[in-house]
Scaffold this motif. Structure first.
Motif, PDB file in Angstrom:
ATOM      1  N   LEU A 162      10.314  37.495  -6.030  1.00 26.27           N
ATOM      2  CA  LEU A 162       9.705  36.508  -6.913  1.00 26.27           C
ATOM      3  C   LEU A 162      10.227  35.108  -6.599  1.00 26.27           C
ATOM      4  CD1 LEU A 162       9.689  38.388 -10.342  1.00 26.27           C
ATOM      5  CD2 LEU A 162       7.721  37.818  -8.920  1.00 26.27           C
ATOM      6  N   ARG A 163      11.518  34.997  -6.305  1.00 27.26           N
ATOM      7  CA  ARG A 163      12.057  33.670  -5.979  1.00 27.26           C
ATOM      8  C   ARG A 163      11.410  33.132  -4.702  1.00 27.26           C
ATOM      9  NH1 ARG A 163      18.274  31.395  -5.971  1.00 27.26           N
ATOM     10  NH2 ARG A 163      17.685  29.272  -5.366  1.00 27.26           N
ATOM     11  N   THR A 164      11.218  33.984  -3.719  1.00 29.54           N
ATOM     12  CA  THR A 164      10.567  33.554  -2.478  1.00 29.54           C
ATOM     13  C   THR A 164       9.139  33.086  -2.742  1.00 29.54           C
ATOM     14  OG1 THR A 164      11.905  35.064  -1.148  1.00 29.54           O
ATOM     15  CG2 THR A 164       9.840  34.292  -0.183  1.00 29.54           C
ATOM     16  N   LEU A 165       8.425  33.850  -3.555  1.00 26.09           N
ATOM     17  CA  LEU A 165       7.040  33.489  -3.860  1.00 26.09           C
ATOM     18  C   LEU A 165       6.962  32.190  -4.653  1.00 26.09           C
ATOM     19  CD1 LEU A 165       5.633  37.027  -4.728  1.00 26.09           C
ATOM     20  CD2 LEU A 165       4.915  35.581  -2.812  1.00 26.09           C
ATOM     21  N   TYR A 166       7.876  31.998  -5.600  1.00 27.87           N
ATOM     22  CA  TYR A 166       7.851  30.762  -6.372  1.00 27.87           C
ATOM     23  C   TYR A 166       8.205  29.558  -5.509  1.00 27.87           C
ATOM     24  CZ  TYR A 166       6.816  32.381 -11.083  1.00 27.87           C
ATOM     25  OH  TYR A 166       6.173  32.864 -12.190  1.00 27.87           O
ATOM     26  N   SER A 167       9.106  29.735  -4.547  1.00 29.57           N
ATOM     27  CA  SER A 167       9.420  28.637  -3.628  1.00 29.57           C
ATOM     28  C   SER A 167       8.164  28.219  -2.852  1.00 29.57           C
ATOM     29  CB  SER A 167      10.530  29.059  -2.655  1.00 29.57           C
ATOM     30  OG  SER A 167      11.745  29.286  -3.354  1.00 29.57           O
ATOM     31  N   ALA A 168       7.410  29.215  -2.404  1.00 28.35           N
ATOM     32  CA  ALA A 168       6.162  28.914  -1.696  1.00 28.35           C
ATOM     33  C   ALA A 168       5.152  28.263  -2.632  1.00 28.35           C
ATOM     34  CB  ALA A 168       5.591  30.189  -1.087  1.00 28.35           C
ATOM     35  N   LEU A 169       5.055  28.756  -3.867  1.00 29.14           N
ATOM     36  CA  LEU A 169       4.097  28.202  -4.824  1.00 29.14           C
ATOM     37  C   LEU A 169       4.425  26.739  -5.134  1.00 29.14           C
ATOM     38  CD1 LEU A 169       1.723  28.588  -6.798  1.00 29.14           C
ATOM     39  CD2 LEU A 169       3.383  29.403  -8.501  1.00 29.14           C
ATOM     40  N   LEU A 170       5.710  26.421  -5.277  1.00 29.60           N
ATOM     41  CA  LEU A 170       6.086  25.047  -5.595  1.00 29.60           C
ATOM     42  C   LEU A 170       5.772  24.085  -4.454  1.00 29.60           C
ATOM     43  CD1 LEU A 170       9.471  25.511  -7.493  1.00 29.60           C
ATOM     44  CD2 LEU A 170       7.192  25.147  -8.425  1.00 29.60           C
ATOM     45  N   SER A 171       5.699  24.600  -3.240  1.00 30.25           N
ATOM     46  CA  SER A 171       5.324  23.743  -2.117  1.00 30.25           C
ATOM     47  C   SER A 171       3.822  23.481  -2.083  1.00 30.25           C
ATOM     48  CB  SER A 171       5.769  24.376  -0.794  1.00 30.25           C
ATOM     49  OG  SER A 171       4.995  25.521  -0.501  1.00 30.25           O
ATOM     50  N   VAL A 172       3.051  24.345  -2.743  1.00 28.10           N
ATOM     51  CA  VAL A 172       1.590  24.208  -2.758  1.00 28.10           C
ATOM     52  C   VAL A 172       1.098  23.566  -4.050  1.00 28.10           C
ATOM     53  CG1 VAL A 172      -0.585  25.501  -2.732  1.00 28.10           C
ATOM     54  CG2 VAL A 172       1.288  26.200  -1.245  1.00 28.10           C
ATOM     55  N   ALA A 173       1.634  24.010  -5.174  1.00 30.79           N
ATOM     56  CA  ALA A 173       1.182  23.541  -6.486  1.00 30.79           C
ATOM     57  C   ALA A 173       2.389  23.415  -7.417  1.00 30.79           C
ATOM     58  CB  ALA A 173       0.152  24.512  -7.074  1.00 30.79           C
ATOM     59  N   PRO A 174       3.125  22.313  -7.333  1.00 31.95           N
ATOM     60  CA  PRO A 174       4.353  22.151  -8.127  1.00 31.95           C
ATOM     61  C   PRO A 174       4.086  21.716  -9.566  1.00 31.95           C
ATOM     62  CG  PRO A 174       4.047  20.244  -6.726  1.00 31.95           C
ATOM     63  CD  PRO A 174       2.925  21.188  -6.395  1.00 31.95           C
ATOM     64  N   SER A 175       3.349  22.523 -10.304  1.00 30.60           N
ATOM     65  CA  SER A 175       3.051  22.193 -11.692  1.00 30.60           C
ATOM     66  C   SER A 175       4.298  22.397 -12.544  1.00 30.60           C
ATOM     67  CB  SER A 175       1.920  23.075 -12.217  1.00 30.60           C
ATOM     68  OG  SER A 175       2.343  24.428 -12.289  1.00 30.60           O
ATOM     69  N   LEU A 176       4.269  21.807 -13.731  1.00 31.55           N
ATOM     70  CA  LEU A 176       5.395  21.969 -14.643  1.00 31.55           C
ATOM     71  C   LEU A 176       5.588  23.436 -15.008  1.00 31.55           C
ATOM     72  CD1 LEU A 176       7.612  20.804 -16.432  1.00 31.55           C
ATOM     73  CD2 LEU A 176       5.869  20.366 -18.197  1.00 31.55           C
ATOM     74  N   GLY A 177       4.491  24.140 -15.269  1.00 38.72           N
ATOM     75  CA  GLY A 177       4.589  25.552 -15.619  1.00 38.72           C
ATOM     76  C   GLY A 177       5.216  26.373 -14.507  1.00 38.72           C
ATOM     77  N   ALA A 178       4.815  26.091 -13.253  1.00 41.92           N
ATOM     78  CA  ALA A 178       5.376  26.829 -12.128  1.00 41.92           C
ATOM     79  C   ALA A 178       6.859  26.532 -11.961  1.00 41.92           C
ATOM     80  CB  ALA A 178       4.619  26.477 -10.851  1.00 41.92           C
ATOM     81  N   ARG A 179       7.266  25.278 -12.161  1.00 43.71           N
ATOM     82  CA  ARG A 179       8.675  24.927 -12.012  1.00 43.71           C
ATOM     83  C   ARG A 179       9.530  25.563 -13.103  1.00 43.71           C
ATOM     84  NH1 ARG A 179       8.998  18.704 -11.873  1.00 43.71           N
ATOM     85  NH2 ARG A 179       7.021  18.824 -13.001  1.00 43.71           N
ATOM     86  N   VAL A 180       8.986  25.649 -14.310  1.00 37.35           N
ATOM     87  CA  VAL A 180       9.717  26.307 -15.392  1.00 37.35           C
ATOM     88  C   VAL A 180       9.869  27.806 -15.099  1.00 37.35           C
ATOM     89  CG1 VAL A 180       9.594  26.978 -17.821  1.00 37.35           C
ATOM     90  CG2 VAL A 180       9.113  24.611 -17.145  1.00 37.35           C
ATOM     91  N   ALA A 181       8.782  28.435 -14.661  1.00 40.59           N
ATOM     92  CA  ALA A 181       8.850  29.866 -14.329  1.00 40.59           C
ATOM     93  C   ALA A 181       9.812  30.112 -13.175  1.00 40.59           C
ATOM     94  CB  ALA A 181       7.457  30.378 -13.983  1.00 40.59           C
ATOM     95  N   ALA A 182       9.814  29.215 -12.195  1.00 40.10           N
ATOM     96  CA  ALA A 182      10.731  29.352 -11.068  1.00 40.10           C
ATOM     97  C   ALA A 182      12.184  29.248 -11.531  1.00 40.10           C
ATOM     98  CB  ALA A 182      10.429  28.295 -10.016  1.00 40.10           C
ATOM     99  N   ALA A 183      12.454  28.357 -12.477  1.00 36.45           N
ATOM    100  CA  ALA A 183      13.811  28.222 -13.007  1.00 36.45           C
ATOM    101  C   ALA A 183      14.255  29.507 -13.703  1.00 36.45           C
ATOM    102  CB  ALA A 183      13.883  27.048 -13.978  1.00 36.45           C
ATOM    103  N   ALA A 184      13.333  30.157 -14.410  1.00 32.23           N
ATOM    104  CA  ALA A 184      13.664  31.427 -15.060  1.00 32.23           C
ATOM    105  C   ALA A 184      14.037  32.477 -14.023  1.00 32.23           C
ATOM    106  CB  ALA A 184      12.485  31.902 -15.900  1.00 32.23           C
ATOM    107  N   VAL A 185      13.333  32.502 -12.891  1.00 32.80           N
ATOM    108  CA  VAL A 185      13.635  33.454 -11.829  1.00 32.80           C
ATOM    109  C   VAL A 185      14.979  33.135 -11.192  1.00 32.80           C
ATOM    110  CG1 VAL A 185      12.894  34.315  -9.579  1.00 32.80           C
ATOM    111  CG2 VAL A 185      11.217  33.991 -11.411  1.00 32.80           C
ATOM    112  N   VAL A 186      15.276  31.843 -10.976  1.00 29.24           N
ATOM    113  CA  VAL A 186      16.588  31.448 -10.447  1.00 29.24           C
ATOM    114  C   VAL A 186      17.692  31.936 -11.379  1.00 29.24           C
ATOM    115  CG1 VAL A 186      18.087  29.464  -9.970  1.00 29.24           C
ATOM    116  CG2 VAL A 186      15.728  29.465  -9.154  1.00 29.24           C
TER     117      VAL A 186
END
Length: 415
Positions: A321-345
């Motif tokens: 999930l962390r790998t996928l969120y890193s890729a997602l943030l490079s494509v669509a760094p929305s606030l929701g995606a960044r918050v979800a990525a922080a939860a995974v971190v």
């Protein structure tokens, strides 16, 4: 000729009125956007189609209690609305102010070809009409959400964090633009797709996100229907298939009843058939994409698939999930995606790292506070966690989510 009725006239004023109102409400909920699409497709005038259909519903509420509910309510409504459109079209004012009056062969009745007993689903054509380059880019997705998916201006304005009046003005201007520019109601060819497709995909995704807690037979199910229909129509568009995968996988989880975080849900409550279907759509998207980098919807669908793979493995693969969120943030760094990525971190590197990864500027965003509260709880900072839970509860609109957060806050208080 008046269609035959299910409810016999004079079957009780109160009962007839209640049944008529219930039938009209059901037709409005299930068919309003589809009927608008049918009516507007013949004229290019979206506002007129909406007004005519609103008049038809008003007539239904007036007539159905005494005459009975038609066997085909949609057909009845489309006939009345079509006649209303025809009256406007034939008026002297309409001949000088609408595209119909300026068209070649204006004497031809554009409503004659509408068969009220066989109403096609023209919503995808209307989606692409609303995404036409002549429409303001800022209004394209909101217009699809209103005209095709049935959300009102207030709901759309809330999703975009703008005043309702501002959003209503955007929508009105966009509808006028469609009528004045005589934008055709068609699915464009591949040369025009790159400019129009993103707004259409975004609107279907938005419908799915807004209604994620709804029953699968309501608008959430409509979002899936449109996503899958769109993917099949376009056939070889990877992001269309990825969106179909994302919407289908999101419906595989329980949506009604008490809120339970995804990682805490029992896989036994998930719909295995929908998971299999969603994964098949995702594989098709990846195959069509080939060696190119995955797009936003494919990455989001893959994130859902990793979560749902717990039914097979028994554990959440947080590293994936962390790998996928890193890729997602490079494509669509929305606030929701960044918050979800922080939860995974917070799961992979510990709660303090997750707190450090929370993006700034989320103080009015409910998921930001809910995620912060959970990370603070995991870090043992109970006093701060209680305050964060309180703020998340204040911002929560879903009563089931609010109840869940209140329970977590009570747990923090008791430690």
């Amino acid at each position: 000729m008046t269609p035959p009725s299910r409810t016999p006239p004079g079957a009780g004023a109160g009962g007839g009125r209640d049944a008529a109102h219930a039938a009209a409400a059901h037709a409005a909920r299930e068919s309003f956007a589809r009927l608008v699409a049918v009516l507007a497709a013949r004229t290019g005038d979206l506002a007129l189609a909406e007004d005519a259909l609103a008049d038809a519903f008003a007539a239904a509420l007036e007539r159905w209690p005494s005459s009975g509910i038609p066997d085909n309510p949609e057909g009845w409504l489309i006939t009345v609305a079509r006649n209303r459109q025809r009256d406007v079209w034939k008026s002297a004012a309409a001949r000088t102010s609408t595209p119909l009056g300026e068209a070649d062969g204006a004497a031809e009745d554009p409503f004659e070809a509408i068969d009220p007993l066989r109403i096609p689903d023209r919503r995808l054509e209307l989606c692409f009409t609303c995404a036409h380059p002549a429409i303001d880019p800022a209004a394209r997705t909101p217009l699809i959400l209103q005209a095709v998916l049935g959300f009102d201006a207030a709901h759309i304005a809330a999703a975009y964090a703008v005043p309702t009046a501002t959003m209503a003005q955007r929508l009105t201007r966009a509808k006028r633009r469609i009528a004045r520019a005589r934008i055709p109601f068609v699915v464009p060819d591949r040369r025009d797709l790159p400019e129009r497709l993103p707004a259409v995909l975004e609107a279907v995704y938005g419908c799915s996100a807004i209604t994620w807690r709804d029953d699968a037979d309501s608008l959430a199910g409509e979002a899936r229907h449109l996503a899958v229909t769109l993917a099949r129509l376009l056939d070889r568009e990877p992001e269309a298939w990825a969106l179909a995968a994302l919407v289908t996988l999101s419906l595989a989880r329980p949506r009604s009843g008490p809120y339970v975080p995804l990682e805490e849900q029992s896989p036994a409550t998930w719909d295995a058939e929908l998971i299999d279907e969603g994964e098949a759509h995702l594989r098709r998207a990846a195959a069509l994409r080939g060696p190119a980098a995955p797009g936003r919807f494919e990455l989001e669908a893959a994130i859902q698939a990793v979560h749902l793979d717990r039914r097979r493995t028994g554990a959440v693969d947080w590293a994936a999930l962390r790998t996928l969120y890193s890729a997602l943030l490079s494509v669509a760094p929305s606030l929701g995606a960044r918050v979800a990525a922080a939860a995974v971190v917070g799961r992979t590197d510990g709660a303090p790292a997750g707190l450090a990864a929370l993006p700034p500027g989320g103080e009015s965003f409910q998921p930001w506070w809910a995620t912060r509260a959970d990370l603070l709880r995991r870090a043992g900072r109970t006093g701060e966690a209680e305050l964060a839970y309180s703020r998340a509860i204040e911002l929560a609109r879903d009563p089931e989510v609010r109840a869940f957060l209140e329970a977590r806050r009570a747990e923090v208080r008791s430690t």
